[in-house]
Design an enzyme around this catalytic site. Structure first.
Site, short mmCIF file in Angstrom:
data_model
loop_
_atom_site.label_atom_id
_atom_site.label_comp_id
_atom_site.label_asym_id
_atom_site.label_seq_id
_atom_site.Cartn_x
_atom_site.Cartn_y
_atom_site.Cartn_z
N ASP A 8 40.11 42.86 46.91
CA ASP A 8 38.86 42.29 47.42
C ASP A 8 39.24 41.53 48.68
OD1 ASP A 8 36.63 40.81 48.03
OD2 ASP A 8 36.59 39.66 46.16
N LYS A 69 36.45 38.50 58.80
CA LYS A 69 35.65 39.62 58.32
C LYS A 69 34.33 39.74 59.10
CE LYS A 69 34.07 41.39 53.83
NZ LYS A 69 34.10 41.06 52.40
N GLU A 167 31.27 46.16 47.27
CA GLU A 167 31.53 45.00 46.42
C GLU A 167 30.60 44.90 45.20
OE1 GLU A 167 31.63 42.05 49.47
OE2 GLU A 167 33.53 42.82 50.22
N ASP A 189 24.94 39.71 45.12
CA ASP A 189 26.28 39.32 45.55
C ASP A 189 26.22 38.48 46.82
OD1 ASP A 189 28.89 39.15 46.41
OD2 ASP A 189 29.30 41.30 46.37
#
Lengths: 606, 238
Positions: A8, A69, A167, A189
């Site tokens: 992850d 990211k 994810e 999420d």
């Protein structure tokens, strides 16, 4: 086949997990937590990653990269609005963002690769084998460029990325494995920097994604920023100080904001306090949960729009959802839970640790790919429509959003002019009508044999693979010949650039390893100094003054070696100190034995 | 031997060639996997979606059966299960999965299913309408004018709100039309399936078949036209 790990790669934290006899587990380094902060810092001893790098956020803000990211697969223009919030320097080269660290500049995939490498090392140390293959997760709403950038990061880190997996769907695999759930579930999420909603149908081991939606620019970071802005305003009002020009203090404010937010998930009010620069005193204020929720409410509301769209696209209403699953650290906020519960009309599940569940799911997917788990299959979708630019700058959709992947579409091309030898094709991703409002993925020129207009017939196949990444093939229908197409990504690294970065990473690897050795030696030296000092204080009286002096000399020699960058020197002084303190250690052991024996009968000890 | 028969022979030969395993060249008896070497086979481009799912060529289908077969074939073809296989097999798995997903998406939706069936039965039918259907001609021309006027208007003005109200009414009417067409389509679907079930080879049956196909085609393209207008309307007044 070689072991495949699940990773992850998060905005704020990253984790690696593996499958242990049918159960996914996260991997922790010795004495450390499993989460590795997604932070990379350039220090005098080279690049460092994770918790030690996080310490540099306030000490060395211009050289400490966090939330990288957010920049994956982006151009500088895409992130213009938030540049002011980042203390490190961003530039651009060939449509790809570059992050300046000292003399060198790095692309976001290179920075991400450093985090991946740290995870790879952890997994290798823990499992005692070399790790070369991985499944890496990305936000479901990531576009092609962002997925490609993640795959590049894996390659640069020396990992073959066997699958890019979304994810929320990874999380559903972890849940599904645990509970053998059936029915329709919604996975909400909310992570550090991105938000995803996925609606899935679970039936007999098949995880079919019906629809997905999200916002790749919405997460815990944004909550922190709102709180930080409030604190900065207060500091300005109370102390007449503008901290936004001090990068180091800005980071302190941001970290305090984050900590306060976390505390307010359990408490109703909290005190935020921080030292002001140049000894100008201390700033303190109370922050209540109500105030926090007032600030963050618009952001939480923003996440509900994509939820409604995903429901609409899957042709369902909230009452059709059997279970709601919460993923990502930001779902610990009571406000988020309330709003999600209100929307779906049922209490959300959060049985699995929301920080770990995505990595666990990635490990499950890795096990499916290696042939271990055969009863589960994930059928995911592409989050955004894919198309090409047609006459008049309009986007013509070829593969609609929420189409199950792998998905393909064929399009026939011909010429308008006699002897024309090429057709320019512009590939786009997005939901808007006009080409310019969508994301440009790539441009390429289709080679056509020179023939009268309209005679050539070239069939182009656009294929989105199971990673959600586009592949393009062309076939001349007259000759049956296929042509390989070189697609130059609009916002990404070319194959050659990735190659070069892989080579560079080998060159830097030597530096990285030595940096790591220095850090480890320092940590060990620190521990030895502490225990020796404690021994001196407790048992100094047991040995001669001469011996104590010898130990003190060795202690200061180690302390100064610890400031240096030579791990061998540090280890050498550590050995010296251990040697010098040997007498003291023995004396203390004897003493404690004697103490223990006092007042006891001989029969008790024999 | 006349030309017609000759053609049929050719076609049979072609099918024979295709029914050879790409890997061991043995004759294929299995559906998607070679009986001898158990390698996955590329799904033939000529295989229609109904046959692929083992369903009769009907407009009313059992979606439970469709879903179950889709899941079964997904387990057979999905790239996840070909990670350790040869490049050829991985490429076949990718192609088959993409085709399977398209087939499922097409048959799952009643309108797309009908369009696909028309395409199979009557060749390229999904010609895109560029002018409004005859019975809606006047209405739609007027609507387009109102839309243009609304786009150019000052949204806060009273005139704009009058136009918006009118567009709302138009939207309701068009949506009613769309539902109406869908109901008529549904009737045609039932007639089509009944005709197929009877399987008569009479002249009368052939005429009815052609008529149903023609009606379906007209309604389907009108419906697409109306649907696009409604989407445009919704986007503009939203």
């Amino acid at each position: 086949m070689a072991r495949i790990v699940g990773i992850d790669l998060g905005t704020t934290n990253s984790l690696v997990a593996y499958m242990d006899k049918g159960t996914p587990r996260v991997i922790s380094a010795r004495h450390e937590r499993a989460m590795v902060p997604s932070v990379v810092a350039l220090t005098d001893n080279g690049l460092i990653v994770g918790d030690p790098a996080k310490e540099h956020l306030t000490r060395n803000p211009e050289r400490t990269v966090y939330s990288v990211k957010r920049f994956m697969g982006k151009s500088l223009a895409d992130v213009q609005g938030e540049l002011a919030y980042f203390p490190y320097t961003l530039t651009e080269k060939g449509g790809v963002i570059r992050i300046q660290l000292g003399e060198k500049s790095y692309s976001p995939p290179q920075i991400s690769a450093m985090i991946l490498k740290e995870l790879k090392l952890r997994a290798e140390a823990f499992l005692g084998e070399s790790i070369t293959k991985a499944v890496i997760t990305v936000p479901a709403y990531f576009n092609d460029s962002q997925r490609q950038a993640t795959k590049d990061a894996g390659m640069i880190a020396g990992l073959e990325v066997l699958r890019i997996i979304n994810e929320p769907t990874a999380a559903s695999l972890a849940y599904g494995l645990q509970e053998k759930t059936q029915g329709t579930i919604a996975v909400y999420d909310l992570g550090g920097g991105t938000f995803d909603i996925s609606i899935l149908k679970l039936k007999n081991g098949i995880f079919e994604v019906l629809a997905t939606n999200g916002d790749t620019h919405l997460g815990g970071d944004d909550f922190d920023q709102l709180i930080a802005d409030l604190l900065l305003k207060d500091i300005r009002a109370q102390h007449g100080l503008d901290l936004s020009t001090h990068p180091d203090h800005m980071q302190t404010v941001r970290l305090q904001a984050e900590h306060a937010k976390i505390r307010l998930s359990d408490e109703l009010k909290t005190i935020v306090s921080l030292d002001l620069p140049d000894g100008q005193g201390r700033f303190t204020r109370e922050l209540t949960r109500d105030q926090l929720e007032g600030l963050c409410s618009p952001l939480v509301e923003r996440s509900l729009g994509p939820c409604r769209l995903a429901l609409k696209d899957s042709g369902l209403s909230p009452t059709d959802i059997d279970e709601v699953v919460l993923v990502g650290g930001s779902t610990r906020m009571p406000l988020v839970r309330q709003r999600v519960q209100a929307l779906f009309g049922k209490e959300p599940h959060c049985d699995l640790n929301p920080d770990e569940v995505v990595a666990l799911g990635a490990a499950v997917q890795a096990d499916i790919l290696s042939g271990g788990t055969t009863d589960m299959l994930l059928l995911d979708v592409t989050p955004l429509s894919l198309g090409i630019e047609t006459m008049g700058g309009v986007m013509s959709s070829l593969i609609r959003r929420n189409t199950t992947i792998p998905a393909s579409a064929k399009e026939m091309f011909t010429t308008y002019v006699d002897g024309q030898t090429g057709v320019d094709i512009h590939i786009l991703q997005g939901e808007r009508e006009l080409a310019k409002d969508n994301r440009s993925l790539a441009r390429f020129r289709l080679k056509v044999p020179p023939l009268p207009a309209g005679v050539p017939r070239i069939e182009v196949t656009f294929l989105i693979d199971a990673n959600g990444i586009l592949n393009v093939m062309a076939k001349d229908m007259r000759t049956g010949e296929t042509q390989s197409i070189e697609v130059k990504p609009s916002y990404g690294l070319s194959d050659q650039e990735v190659e070069r970065m892989i080579e560079d990473s080998f060159k830097f690897a030597a530096d990285d390893v030595s940096a790591r050795k220095v850090i480890e030696a320092r940590l060990d030296a620190g521990a030895l100094i502490t225990t020796t000092e404690k021994s001196l204080a407790d048992g100094g009286h047991l040995v001669s003054a001469e011996e104590v002096a010898k130990i003190r000399t060795a202690l200061s020699a180690l302390a100064s070696a610890k400031e240096g960058t030579d791990p061998r020197a540090i280890r050498g002084r550590m050995a010296d100190l251990e040697q010098a303190a040997k007498g003291l250690t023995v004396a203390m052991l004897d003493d404690s034995l004697k103490q223990g024996l006092q007042g006891k009968k001989i029969s008790d000890v024999t | 031997m006349n030309g017609h028969t000759h053609n049929t022979d050719d076609r049979r030969e072609l099918q024979m060639a295709r029914s050879m395993c790409w890997h061991c060249q043995s004759e294929m008896a299995g559906e998607y996997f070679c009986d001898r070497c158990v390698k996955v086979q590329p799904v033939s481009k000529d295989l229609d979606y109904f046959t692929c799912f083992g369903l009769p060529r009907r407009l009313a289908i059992d979606t439970k059966v469709l879903e179950a077969k889709f899941y079964e074939l997904s387990r057979a073809f999905h790239p996840d299960f070909y990670q350790n296989k040869s490049n050829e097999e991985r490429s076949i798995s990718l192609g088959n999965s993409a085709m399977l997903n398209t087939a499922y998406r097409t048959l799952r939706d009643p309108i797309q299913r009908a369009e696909y069936l028309l395409d199979l039965e009557a060749g390229a039918v999904k010609d895109i309408r560029t002018s409004p259907p005859a019975d809606l001609f006047e209405e739609i021309l007027e609507l387009q004018e109102t839309l243009d006027e609304f786009r150019e208007s000052d949204r806060s003005s009273e005139h704009a709100s009058t136009l918006r109200a009118k567009l709302h009414t138009d939207r309701t009417n068009l949506e009613e039309r769309q539902r109406d067409m869908e109901a008529r389509l549904q009737q045609l679907f039932v007639r089509w399936d009944a005709l197929q079930d009877r399987g008569e080879a009479t002249e009368q049956a052939r005429t009815e078949r052609t008529l149903i196909l023609k009606d379906m085609r007209d309604i389907l393209s009108n419906r697409t036209y109306v649907k696009n207008i409604v989407n445009d309307l919704v986007a503009t007044i939203a």
